[in-house]
Design a protein around this motif. Structure first.
Motif, short mmCIF file in Angstrom:
data_model
loop_
_atom_site.label_atom_id
_atom_site.label_comp_id
_atom_site.label_asym_id
_atom_site.label_seq_id
_atom_site.Cartn_x
_atom_site.Cartn_y
_atom_site.Cartn_z
N PRO A 171 59.76 -87.03 9.29
CA PRO A 171 59.80 -87.46 10.49
C PRO A 171 58.64 -88.53 11.25
CG PRO A 171 59.72 -85.16 10.55
CD PRO A 171 59.55 -85.54 9.17
N SER A 172 57.41 -88.01 10.64
CA SER A 172 56.22 -88.98 11.05
C SER A 172 55.97 -89.87 9.88
CB SER A 172 55.07 -87.86 11.35
OG SER A 172 54.70 -87.04 10.23
N GLY A 173 56.81 -90.28 9.21
CA GLY A 173 56.82 -91.07 7.97
C GLY A 173 55.87 -92.39 8.36
N GLN A 174 55.36 -92.95 7.34
CA GLN A 174 54.62 -94.27 7.49
C GLN A 174 55.52 -95.48 7.63
OE1 GLN A 174 51.01 -94.07 7.47
NE2 GLN A 174 51.73 -92.08 8.07
N GLY A 175 55.06 -96.58 7.59
CA GLY A 175 55.55 -97.93 7.80
C GLY A 175 56.69 -98.16 6.56
N PRO A 176 57.49 -99.04 6.69
CA PRO A 176 58.46 -99.41 5.71
C PRO A 176 57.70 -99.75 4.41
CG PRO A 176 58.30 -101.10 7.29
CD PRO A 176 57.48 -100.10 7.77
N ASP A 177 56.53 -100.15 4.12
CA ASP A 177 55.69 -100.46 2.75
C ASP A 177 55.54 -99.04 2.11
OD1 ASP A 177 55.84 -102.97 3.70
OD2 ASP A 177 53.86 -103.19 4.24
N GLN A 178 55.53 -97.97 2.90
CA GLN A 178 55.19 -96.53 2.32
C GLN A 178 56.38 -95.81 2.22
OE1 GLN A 178 51.19 -95.50 4.25
NE2 GLN A 178 50.96 -94.66 1.99
N ALA A 179 57.39 -96.40 2.63
CA ALA A 179 58.76 -95.37 2.60
C ALA A 179 59.05 -94.59 1.58
CB ALA A 179 59.81 -96.19 2.99
N ASP A 180 58.77 -95.17 -0.01
CA ASP A 180 59.12 -94.59 -1.30
C ASP A 180 57.88 -94.01 -1.62
OD1 ASP A 180 61.74 -95.54 -1.13
OD2 ASP A 180 61.15 -97.38 -2.00
N GLN A 181 56.72 -94.14 -1.08
CA GLN A 181 55.39 -93.42 -1.53
C GLN A 181 55.51 -91.85 -1.39
OE1 GLN A 181 51.80 -95.67 -0.55
NE2 GLN A 181 52.48 -97.33 -1.56
N ILE B 287 47.57 -91.79 0.13
CA ILE B 287 47.00 -91.78 1.42
C ILE B 287 47.63 -92.83 2.33
CG2 ILE B 287 44.84 -92.41 2.48
CD1 ILE B 287 43.43 -91.25 0.04
N GLN B 288 47.71 -92.52 3.25
CA GLN B 288 48.21 -93.27 4.45
C GLN B 288 47.58 -94.71 4.58
OE1 GLN B 288 47.26 -90.26 4.75
NE2 GLN B 288 48.90 -88.93 5.97
N ASP B 289 48.55 -95.89 4.70
CA ASP B 289 47.73 -96.99 4.93
C ASP B 289 46.80 -97.17 5.97
OD1 ASP B 289 50.83 -98.89 3.91
OD2 ASP B 289 49.34 -98.03 2.64
N SER B 290 47.04 -96.39 7.14
CA SER B 290 46.03 -96.23 7.96
C SER B 290 44.73 -95.87 7.68
CB SER B 290 46.73 -95.60 9.35
OG SER B 290 46.93 -94.34 8.80
N LEU B 291 44.63 -95.16 6.57
CA LEU B 291 43.38 -94.51 6.18
C LEU B 291 42.47 -95.33 5.14
CD1 LEU B 291 44.50 -91.00 6.02
CD2 LEU B 291 43.40 -91.89 7.74
N GLU B 292 41.19 -95.39 5.40
CA GLU B 292 40.42 -95.99 4.17
C GLU B 292 40.42 -95.39 2.82
OE1 GLU B 292 36.87 -97.52 7.09
OE2 GLU B 292 36.41 -96.83 5.12
N TYR B 293 40.50 -95.91 1.92
CA TYR B 293 40.49 -95.37 0.58
C TYR B 293 39.48 -95.93 -0.25
CZ TYR B 293 42.41 -93.83 -4.09
OH TYR B 293 42.63 -93.19 -5.25
N HIS B 294 38.50 -95.08 -0.96
CA HIS B 294 37.58 -95.46 -1.79
C HIS B 294 37.68 -94.74 -3.04
CE1 HIS B 294 35.96 -98.25 1.35
NE2 HIS B 294 36.00 -97.03 2.18
N PRO B 295 38.38 -95.28 -3.97
CA PRO B 295 38.55 -94.18 -5.23
C PRO B 295 37.13 -93.68 -5.67
CG PRO B 295 39.77 -96.23 -5.64
CD PRO B 295 38.87 -96.36 -4.36
N GLY B 296 36.97 -92.40 -5.93
CA GLY B 296 35.74 -92.15 -6.65
C GLY B 296 34.70 -91.68 -5.75
N GLU B 297 34.91 -91.89 -4.27
CA GLU B 297 33.90 -91.67 -3.37
C GLU B 297 33.55 -90.38 -3.14
OE1 GLU B 297 34.06 -92.94 1.05
OE2 GLU B 297 33.08 -94.45 0.20
#
Length: 138
Positions: A39-49, A68-78
């Protein structure tokens, strides 16, 4: 009371691929719940994620993953972590190490060390660091 410990892997757009890979290594059941079904899904770009996913086996192995939601920063390995797999059975550890080695960087080849008859360390193709060892029988 039963408590289950599970590693939770945070990825950007490839959580389903990671879960399918871990299922191919360990077997078990894969469950993946996409953002499009929340119900609180992300935008259409993340619908299948994957909003929530897990691979679990009858013998207690568990690993969780989500995109991770597109609205959040993501830095692999941080925020580094290890996933530790331990068993008294050398065949189980050898099979897991062999499976996880596909596309991985092996940091410590599987072999005896002072604290375990069999130990290895690798970074899998998703950047997750795994340490595997046989529980010694003292």
């Amino acid at each position: 009371m039963t408590i289950i410990s599970a590693l939770h892997v945070n990825l950007r757009g490839n959580a389903r691929e990671a879960l399918e890979f871990y299922q191919s290594v360990f077997g078990g059941e894969l469950t993946a719940f996409p953002y499009g079904d929340t119900p609180s899904g992300q935008g259409p770009d993340q619908a299948d994620q994957v909003a929530w996913g897990e691979v679990s086996t009858p013998d207690g192995f568990r690993i969780m993953a989500y995109d991770i939601q597109d609205s959040l920063e993501y830095h692999p390995g941080e925020n580094a972590f290890y996933s530790a797999l331990r068993s008294p059975d050398a065949d189980v550890i050898t099979a897991a190490f062999t499976g996880l080695s596909a596309g991985a960087t092996v940091l410590v080849p599987l072999g005896p060390v002072g604290f375990s008859p069999l130990y290895g360390k690798l970074v899998d193709k998703f950047g997750v660091v795994w340490i595997l060892d046989v529980i010694p029988r003292w």
